[in-house]
Scaffold this active site. Structure first.
Site, mmCIF file in Angstrom:
data_model
loop_
_atom_site.group_PDB
_atom_site.id
_atom_site.type_symbol
_atom_site.label_atom_id
_atom_site.label_comp_id
_atom_site.label_asym_id
_atom_site.label_seq_id
_atom_site.Cartn_x
_atom_site.Cartn_y
_atom_site.Cartn_z
ATOM 1 N N SER A 119 0.817 -1.212 0.000
ATOM 2 C CA SER A 119 0.000 0.000 0.000
ATOM 3 C C SER A 119 0.850 1.261 0.000
ATOM 4 C CB SER A 119 -0.929 0.006 1.220
ATOM 5 O OG SER A 119 -0.188 -0.230 2.402
ATOM 6 N N HIS A 140 -2.663 -3.256 -5.861
ATOM 7 C CA HIS A 140 -3.111 -2.877 -4.520
ATOM 8 C C HIS A 140 -4.628 -2.968 -4.395
ATOM 9 C CE1 HIS A 140 -3.638 0.393 -1.246
ATOM 10 N NE2 HIS A 140 -3.544 -0.807 -0.706
ATOM 11 N N GLU A 152 -5.798 -0.462 -7.191
ATOM 12 C CA GLU A 152 -4.773 0.439 -7.724
ATOM 13 C C GLU A 152 -3.737 -0.372 -8.498
ATOM 14 O OE1 GLU A 152 -3.990 4.384 -5.107
ATOM 15 O OE2 GLU A 152 -3.454 2.517 -4.095
ATOM 16 N N ASN A 190 -3.747 5.903 -0.245
ATOM 17 C CA ASN A 190 -3.119 6.112 1.059
ATOM 18 C C ASN A 190 -2.354 7.425 1.155
ATOM 19 O OD1 ASN A 190 -3.965 3.866 2.633
ATOM 20 N ND2 ASN A 190 -2.691 2.553 1.358
#
Length: 291
Positions: A119, A140, A152, A190
């Site tokens: 992440s 991800h 992702e 994130n």
């Protein structure tokens, strides 16, 4: 690239969720972990979660039984070498991921695509330690994987176009939506989410509000389904801290400095739901704020 078999490294929260969605989509899945107990718990949880989907008429009993039949487990990392796609979903520590790839790479087929569910960690840097940086990508998934729609896709500097297109096709077959992110610390989700959580912890640390008021304010004031401290507990405070450290180190900006209170909770072993205590205490019938 015709991907039919998938190896998943790590039987934890992310690994079992990834295995769940791939098996339902018709892929043969092999889950690897260092613990037989972890593997057994992962398969049991996948079965339980699929049973819930059957009861809610999201999938049929035949879908559930077929998917469970496509899942196998192994303690031997080299056994993943014959799969078409490998997804590393181990803990968010770069040295652990690097050691896993070092052990696995000699056993991979030349055409196997290698990915990480990281992440936050540099895909280019992880790829450089393998024999196939052109066939390496960030893959991800969001937590919980069976529920969350987004994946992702992060290309390293050497990732080639066929690898990217192959993973786009996989995401479509899973019934999810891909978002392409550049290989910068923490990518898109994130990069935005973790500083918000970290700021919520600072708000608690500085006494601006208590746990309940902070979470209620964000749920009722901004229509978030979970408060940021509740969400941090769900993700795992150790993971939150690791991502903030990647942001702080990678971008060299003090605005990403992890809150000392977040560090203290991790040092105490209060990591959230998975340890029974974080910003909430989960050991009773209902969660109770710890501050």
């Amino acid at each position: 690239m015709d991907i039919q078999s998938v190896g998943v490294i790590g039987a934890g929260q992310m690994g079992n969720g990834i295995a769940h969605v791939f098996a339902l989509a018709g892929y043969d899945v092999v889950i690897n972990d260092i613990s037989e107990d972890n593997l057994a718990a992962a398969v049991a949880l996948i079965g339980k979660n699929m049973d819930r989907q059957v009861s809610r008429e999201k999938i049929s009993q035949a879908d559930r039984d077929g998917a469970m039949g496509r899942i196998s487990t192994t303690l031997s990392l080299p056994e993943l070498g014959q799969t078409d796609l490998v997804i590393e979903a181990a803990t968010e520590r770069e040295e652990i991921k690097v050691s896993i790839f070092k052990e696995l790479v000699p056993h991979l087929k030349p055409e196997t695509i290698l990915t990480s569910n990281t992440s936050s960690i540099s895909i280019t840097r992880l790829a450089s330690g393998t024999d196939r940086p052109e066939k390496f990508m960030g893959f991800h998934f969001m937590n919980p994987v069976p529920v969350m729609q987004l994946v992702e896709l992060i290309r390293g500097i050497a990732t080639d176009e066929p690898t990217y297109k192959a993973l786009l096709t996989v995401v479509e077959k899973l019934g999810k939506t891909a978002a392409s992110a550049e290989d910068f610390p923490a990518f898109i989700v994130n990069r935005i989410l973790m500083p918000m959580i970290n700021e919520a912890v600072y708000t608690l640390y500085e006494g601006v509000g208590n746990v309940s008021s902070i979470d209620s304010a964000m749920k009722l004031g901004t229509n978030h389904p979970m408060g940021p401290l509740e969400l941090a507990d769900f993700i795992g405070l150790d993971t939150c801290l690791a991502i903030m450290n990647v942001l702080h180190d990678g971008l060299a900006d003090t605005k990403y400095r992890p809150c000392p209170l977040l560090t203290k909770y991790v040092e105490a072993g209060w990591l959230g739901r998975k340890t029974g205590r974080g910003f909430y205490d989960y050991r009773g019938e209902t969660p109770v704020p710890t501050r």
